[in-house]
Design a protein around this motif. Structure first.
Motif, mmCIF file in Angstrom:
data_model
loop_
_atom_site.group_PDB
_atom_site.id
_atom_site.type_symbol
_atom_site.label_atom_id
_atom_site.label_comp_id
_atom_site.label_asym_id
_atom_site.label_seq_id
_atom_site.Cartn_x
_atom_site.Cartn_y
_atom_site.Cartn_z
ATOM 1 N N ILE A 8 0.903 -1.066 -0.377
ATOM 2 C CA ILE A 8 -0.102 -0.259 0.190
ATOM 3 C C ILE A 8 0.652 1.230 0.147
ATOM 4 C CG2 ILE A 8 -1.666 0.800 1.101
ATOM 5 C CD1 ILE A 8 -2.518 -1.239 0.037
ATOM 6 N N PRO A 9 1.692 1.292 0.258
ATOM 7 C CA PRO A 9 2.827 2.577 0.756
ATOM 8 C C PRO A 9 2.815 2.785 0.109
ATOM 9 C CG PRO A 9 3.029 1.240 3.061
ATOM 10 C CD PRO A 9 2.622 0.617 1.721
ATOM 11 N N GLN A 11 2.584 2.061 -3.502
ATOM 12 C CA GLN A 11 1.215 2.750 -4.431
ATOM 13 C C GLN A 11 1.014 4.332 -3.943
ATOM 14 O OE1 GLN A 11 -0.293 0.642 -7.223
ATOM 15 N NE2 GLN A 11 -0.539 2.836 -7.379
ATOM 16 N N ALA A 12 1.106 4.565 -2.453
ATOM 17 C CA ALA A 12 0.701 5.913 -2.600
ATOM 18 C C ALA A 12 1.696 6.337 -3.297
ATOM 19 C CB ALA A 12 0.227 6.149 -1.001
ATOM 20 N N SER A 22 -2.248 11.575 -3.935
ATOM 21 C CA SER A 22 -1.815 10.388 -3.441
ATOM 22 C C SER A 22 -1.793 10.788 -1.261
ATOM 23 C CB SER A 22 -1.399 9.760 -2.886
ATOM 24 O OG SER A 22 -0.052 9.858 -2.467
ATOM 25 N N LEU A 24 -2.935 7.683 2.272
ATOM 26 C CA LEU A 24 -2.280 7.465 2.973
ATOM 27 C C LEU A 24 -3.381 7.240 4.123
ATOM 28 C CD1 LEU A 24 1.179 5.836 3.575
ATOM 29 C CD2 LEU A 24 -0.863 4.726 2.341
ATOM 30 N N THR A 26 -5.198 5.019 7.305
ATOM 31 C CA THR A 26 -4.371 3.948 8.674
ATOM 32 C C THR A 26 -5.515 3.825 9.804
ATOM 33 O OG1 THR A 26 -2.179 4.114 7.419
ATOM 34 C CG2 THR A 26 -2.749 2.977 9.949
ATOM 35 N N GLN A 41 -4.203 -0.524 5.568
ATOM 36 C CA GLN A 41 -4.303 0.337 5.444
ATOM 37 C C GLN A 41 -4.787 0.535 3.538
ATOM 38 O OE1 GLN A 41 0.314 1.507 4.983
ATOM 39 N NE2 GLN A 41 0.058 2.563 5.842
ATOM 40 N N ALA A 43 -4.232 3.450 0.172
ATOM 41 C CA ALA A 43 -3.906 4.141 -0.510
ATOM 42 C C ALA A 43 -4.826 4.349 -1.526
ATOM 43 C CB ALA A 43 -2.905 3.870 -0.958
ATOM 44 N N GLU A 104 -3.826 10.793 5.575
ATOM 45 C CA GLU A 104 -2.264 11.219 5.570
ATOM 46 C C GLU A 104 -2.093 11.769 4.492
ATOM 47 O OE1 GLU A 104 0.250 10.464 8.946
ATOM 48 O OE2 GLU A 104 0.151 8.157 7.951
ATOM 49 N N ILE A 106 -0.014 12.715 0.697
ATOM 50 C CA ILE A 106 1.539 12.468 0.542
ATOM 51 C C ILE A 106 1.739 14.204 0.138
ATOM 52 C CG2 ILE A 106 3.807 11.236 -0.696
ATOM 53 C CD1 ILE A 106 1.457 9.938 1.530
ATOM 54 N N LEU A 121 7.843 8.738 4.328
ATOM 55 C CA LEU A 121 7.562 7.191 3.488
ATOM 56 C C LEU A 121 8.420 7.131 2.100
ATOM 57 C CD1 LEU A 121 5.124 6.431 2.111
ATOM 58 C CD2 LEU A 121 5.113 7.929 -0.093
#
Length: 332
Positions: A8-9, A11-12, A22, A24, A26, A41, A43, A104, A106, A121
């Motif tokens: 997931i991170p 992809q963000a 993007s 995230l 959580t 998570q 994204a 959050e 990015i 990130l």
């Protein structure tokens, strides 16, 4: 890096670097029933694309709407969703409960909006790629953030790493990022083929130990990590830790017994051995003769798996993974 279902991170970051924005989301707290654990998570891209989940239904829809606003203004949010029993299915909960979600966006390093800086990130992703245990800590009042590795963590985080448990410490949310769980299978038999395939779905990094190349070969186990060494030597080289499960399947004491003795010297959270009650009784007698304590023998799960009447190799693999999961989540 190998792609997993929970990237997931990554992809963000990809959406952010593509210029579409993007965020995230959580799960940071749950009450009552919730289909995802704290730390799960989702994204969201600036175009409404999603990867992952924070619940089992329409909570995602509400989070996506909030995410578009967060991406636009660069500011993080704490969202809370609460439902009654009658309304639960409409928002993806199995029954009444509440979940709290940290959202959050990015943002660039220079942003002062309180969003998640892309450099932080990248630190998280770098540690995930390297397979290093780490914790991401975010103060939900000041929005200051830091990433620490397990060996450099505060004393108070040790238990969180051990239990793989994210959560709040005061106003600071701690997201634990442990490397994948490991499954070591001794014996390249038919059951192992089904076992490793199912373990993939659960996110395990797995390998097969078997000195018999006629059993453990690329044709039978394509793309797998195969170790053609004697099990005791192989296990010592792999250094099983508290996030490792070990299963023996060979039915051959010359292979299984050395593997079990090596496994008992490790911190493996689960040791399972294939064989009937009679086979296990003979195994126990041999282990006692080898000096294994009653405490050590009690760590061995045998006959392997939960008693679900399993008959086929796939059903036996399913019962083994069910028992393994119970040990992971509830303890021995």
């Amino acid at each position: 890096m190998e792609t997993h279902h929970d990237d997931i991170p990554e992809q963000a970051l990809a959406w952010h670097e593509a210029g579409i924005g993007s965020a995230l989301a959580t799960v940071v707290e749950t009450w009552g029933s919730a289909p995802r654990r704290v730390g799960a998570q989702l994204a969201v891209s600036g175009e409404g694309g999603i990867a992952g989940s924070v619940s089992g239904g329409c909570v995602e829809g509400a989070v996506v709407v909030e995410a578009q606003e967060a991406i636009a203004d660069g500011a993080p949010r704490l969202l809370e969703f609460g439902v009654s029993d009658d309304e639960a299915f409409a928002v993806g909960l199995a029954c009444g409960g509440r979940i709290r979600v940290l959202l959050e966006p990015i943002v660039a390093e220079r942003a002062e909006s309180g969003g998640l800086p892309v450099g932080i990130l990248r630190q998280i992703i770098d540690r995930r790629t390297a397979g290093r245990a780490h914790a991401y800590l975010v103060d939900t009042v000041t929005w200051t953030r830091r990433v620490v590795t397990e060996d450099g963590a505060d004393e108070g985080l040790n238990e969180r790493f051990r239990l793989d448990r994210s959560g709040f410490e005061g106003a600071e949310f701690v997201a634990i990022g442990n490397p994948p769980l490991r499954l070591v299978v001794v014996g390249g038999v038919h059951i192992a083929q089904a076992l490793l395939s199912m373990a993939d779905t659960l996110g395990y990094a797995s390998c097969v130990i078997d000195p018999r190349e006629s059993f453990a070969n690329a044709e039978r186990f394509p793309g797998r990590h195969l170790v053609h060494d004697w099990p005791d030597a192989a296990l010592k080289a792999l250094a099983p830790d508290h996030r490792t499960a070990i299963i023996t399947l060979t039915h051959d004491p010359k292979l299984d017994d050395p593997a079990i003795l090596a496994a008992l010297e490790s911190d493996a959270f689960y040791i399972g051995c294939l064989g009937s009650t009679r086979t296990h009784a003979k195994r126990v007698a041999r282990l006692r003769a080898a000096g294994v304590s009653e405490e050590g023998i009690a760590r061995i799960n045998a006959p392997l798996g939960l008693d679900i009447g399993a008959a086929s190799p796939a059903e036996i693999a399913l019962s083994a993974l069910a028992e393994l999961t119970r040990a992971l989540r509830r303890g021995p």
